[in-house]
Write an enzyme that holds these catalytic residues in place. Structure first.
Site, PDB file in Angstrom:
ATOM      1  N   CYS A 106     -39.771 -39.652  -8.496  1.00 20.75           N
ATOM      2  CA  CYS A 106     -40.456 -40.708  -9.256  1.00 20.75           C
ATOM      3  C   CYS A 106     -41.874 -40.883  -8.716  1.00 20.75           C
ATOM      4  CB  CYS A 106     -39.689 -42.019  -9.130  1.00 20.75           C
ATOM      5  SG  CYS A 106     -40.579 -43.367  -9.939  1.00 20.75           S
ATOM      6  N   HIS A 134     -30.243 -43.167   3.560  1.00 26.85           N
ATOM      7  CA  HIS A 134     -30.505 -43.085   2.124  1.00 26.85           C
ATOM      8  C   HIS A 134     -31.493 -41.943   1.852  1.00 26.85           C
ATOM      9  CE1 HIS A 134     -32.044 -44.041  -1.870  1.00 26.85           C
ATOM     10  NE2 HIS A 134     -30.903 -44.702  -2.056  1.00 26.85           N
ATOM     11  N   GLU A 136     -33.926 -41.445  -0.191  1.00 28.62           N
ATOM     12  CA  GLU A 136     -35.363 -41.742  -0.311  1.00 28.62           C
ATOM     13  C   GLU A 136     -36.004 -41.941   1.069  1.00 28.62           C
ATOM     14  OE1 GLU A 136     -36.505 -44.891  -3.095  1.00 28.62           O
ATOM     15  OE2 GLU A 136     -38.226 -45.309  -1.819  1.00 28.62           O
ATOM     16  N   SER A 232     -25.620 -46.185  -5.362  1.00 28.83           N
ATOM     17  CA  SER A 232     -26.910 -46.563  -5.951  1.00 28.83           C
ATOM     18  C   SER A 232     -27.448 -47.813  -5.251  1.00 28.83           C
ATOM     19  CB  SER A 232     -26.724 -46.821  -7.452  1.00 28.83           C
ATOM     20  OG  SER A 232     -27.856 -47.461  -7.974  1.00 28.83           O
TER      21      SER A 232
HETATM   22  O1  0K2 Z   1     -31.190 -47.101  -6.060  1.00 29.92           O
HETATM   23  P1  0K2 Z   1     -31.186 -45.750  -5.475  1.00 29.92           P
HETATM   24  O2  0K2 Z   1     -32.453 -45.456  -4.709  1.00 29.92           O
HETATM   25  O3  0K2 Z   1     -29.979 -45.472  -4.614  1.00 29.92           O
HETATM   26  O4  0K2 Z   1     -31.186 -44.667  -6.615  1.00 29.92           O
HETATM   27  P2  0K2 Z   1     -30.655 -44.615  -8.095  1.00 29.92           P
HETATM   28  O5  0K2 Z   1     -29.447 -45.413  -8.311  1.00 29.92           O
HETATM   29  O6  0K2 Z   1     -30.587 -43.169  -8.420  1.00 29.92           O
HETATM   30  O7  0K2 Z   1     -31.806 -45.295  -8.952  1.00 29.92           O
HETATM   31  C1  0K2 Z   1     -32.990 -44.649  -9.229  1.00 29.92           C
HETATM   32  C2  0K2 Z   1     -33.965 -44.845  -8.146  1.00 29.92           C
HETATM   33  C3  0K2 Z   1     -34.489 -43.540  -7.671  1.00 29.92           C
HETATM   34  C4  0K2 Z   1     -35.664 -43.695  -6.805  1.00 29.92           C
HETATM   35  O8  0K2 Z   1     -36.223 -44.728  -6.534  1.00 29.92           O
HETATM   36 FE1  SF4 Z   2     -39.048 -45.068  -9.764  1.00 26.44          FE
HETATM   37 FE2  SF4 Z   2     -36.892 -45.611  -8.330  1.00 26.44          FE
HETATM   38 FE3  SF4 Z   2     -38.367 -47.595  -9.285  1.00 26.44          FE
HETATM   39 FE4  SF4 Z   2     -36.958 -46.150 -10.916  1.00 26.44          FE
HETATM   40  S1  SF4 Z   2     -36.125 -47.450  -9.330  1.00 26.44           S
HETATM   41  S2  SF4 Z   2     -39.106 -46.725 -11.232  1.00 26.44           S
HETATM   42  S3  SF4 Z   2     -37.016 -44.133 -10.003  1.00 26.44           S
HETATM   43  S4  SF4 Z   2     -39.024 -46.067  -7.788  1.00 26.44           S
END
Ligand code: 0K2
Ligand code: SF4
Length: 330
Positions: A106, A134, A136, A232
């Site tokens: 992202c 995590h 990220e 998530s």
């Molecule tokens: O909330 P998380 O970072 O665990 O990820 P997802 O559930 O895949 O949500 C999208 C966020 C991805 C990056 O910020």
């Molecule tokens: Fe980007 Fe993660 Fe925010 Fe979604 S939740 S806009 S993927 S930073």
């Protein structure tokens, strides 16, 4: 006229808006679909493209192969990086493994990577607030491992040490609880009064908006259901935020079939939302499930409009199959 009792009040659902897909998830999921269409299967994806069971299962059926590491992918193939971002070492692994890559990180995660690189260049100690392990956080830390210290919540602050208290900055994971992060920052500021804040919010707009909406309905609902997967981060945070905002009961479910009928006992108002990685079809299934049990009246609780979109990864404009084939010839 007698007062209305809890049992005589009509059952209803308060449906949060915004909820579900954010711009980064939408882009990442479409990128996998487009890659499959343009280049054909298999498309390898390192790590779950987004943390959602249904999304991963659906893409697997279309020919995506999910792997834990780029090193597992046979040379001459295409590998995609997930929305959560990767460390520079992962780009190198893919290049060494003769793979063509598509980066679905992202742009708002990339922004945090760039902040980390810039502050590391200026030799700051970077305190990265986030959850240990995590994906990220692993990716962001990998940008400047010698300069970054992870701070996993307020209780972790006591353990933090820095080289020079006059050169410290905090950054964060994009999907944290806003309130808990501010608690951590306050504790860090108490310890390091010269601590600098990031140039702009690292917790992204989507995470913030979903938490604001769920707070709004949490005080009026006896039960809050958040649709999302157990890995998530942003979805888990929504359940926590709902409870902190006064919901007596809150649960995270991947599918309507996981809802326990016992949760509805004595419940007049159900609050419903979903994490940033959750397609709305799963929320619709929950609405149908609730409607079949008398909760057919749905009121939308809207706290923001969202219109942000991101363009698709630029690599999709290239002939990656040909490029990958060239790599194995070299
Ligand atoms: O909330 P998380 O970072 O665990 O990820 P997802 O559930 O895949 O949500 C999208 C966020 C991805 C990056 O910020
Ligand atoms: Fe980007 Fe993660 Fe925010 Fe979604 S939740 S806009 S993927 S930073």
């Amino acid at each position: 006229m007698g007062r209305m009792t809890a049992t005589s009040r009509p059952k209803r659902v308060l449906l949060a808006a915004p909820r579900g897909y954010c711009a980064g998830v939408d882009r990442a999921v479409i990128a996998v679909e487009k890659a499959l269409e343009q280049y054909g299967a298999p498309i390898y994806v390192r790590h779950e493209i987004v943390h959602n069971k249904y999304v991963v299962q659906t893409l697997e059926k279309k020919g995506a192969i999910f792997v834990d590491q780029a090193t597992e992918v046979p040379p001459g193939n295409i590998v995609m990086f997930s929305a959560h971002g990767v460390a520079p070492s992962v780009h190198k692994e893919a290049a060494d493994g003769k793979l063509a890559t598509i980066d679905a990180t992202c742009p708002l995660v990339t922004k945090v990577h760039k902040e980390a690189v810039r502050f590391a260049k200026e030799d700051f100690d970077i305190l990265l607030i986030g959850h240990e392990g995590h994906e990220e956080v692993i990716g962001t830390s990998g940008e400047a491992p010698d300069h970054i210290t992870l701070v996993d919540g307020p209780e972790d602050v006591a353990n933090v040490t820095v080289r020079d208290e006059s050169k410290v900055v905090w950054l964060s994971q994009t999907t944290l609880s806003v309130d808990e992060t501010m608690e951590t920052v306050d504790a860090l500021k108490e310890k390091f009064p010269q601590l600098i804040s990031p140039p702009s919010d690292d917790i992204c707009y989507a995470t913030q908006n979903r938490q604001i909406a769920i707070k709004e309905l949490a005080g009026q609902a006896e039960l809050v259901i958040v649709v999302g997967s157990k890995n998530s981060s942003n979805s888990i945070r929504m359940v926590e935020v709902a409870k902190q905002a006064g919901a007596p009961d809150a649960h995270l479910v991947d599918f309507a079939s996981e809802i326990d009928e016992a949760w509805l006992e004595g419940v007049t108002t159900v609050g419903l939302s979903s994490g940033a990685s959750v397609p709305d079809v799963l929320v619709e299934e929950v609405l149908e499930w609730l409607s079949a049990r008398g909760y057919g009246d749905v009121e939308i609780v809207k706290t923001a409009d969202e219109s942000l979109t991101f363009s698709l990864p630029k690599e999709l404009r290239r002939d990656l199959r040909a490029e990958a084939a060239e790599l194995v010839k070299e």
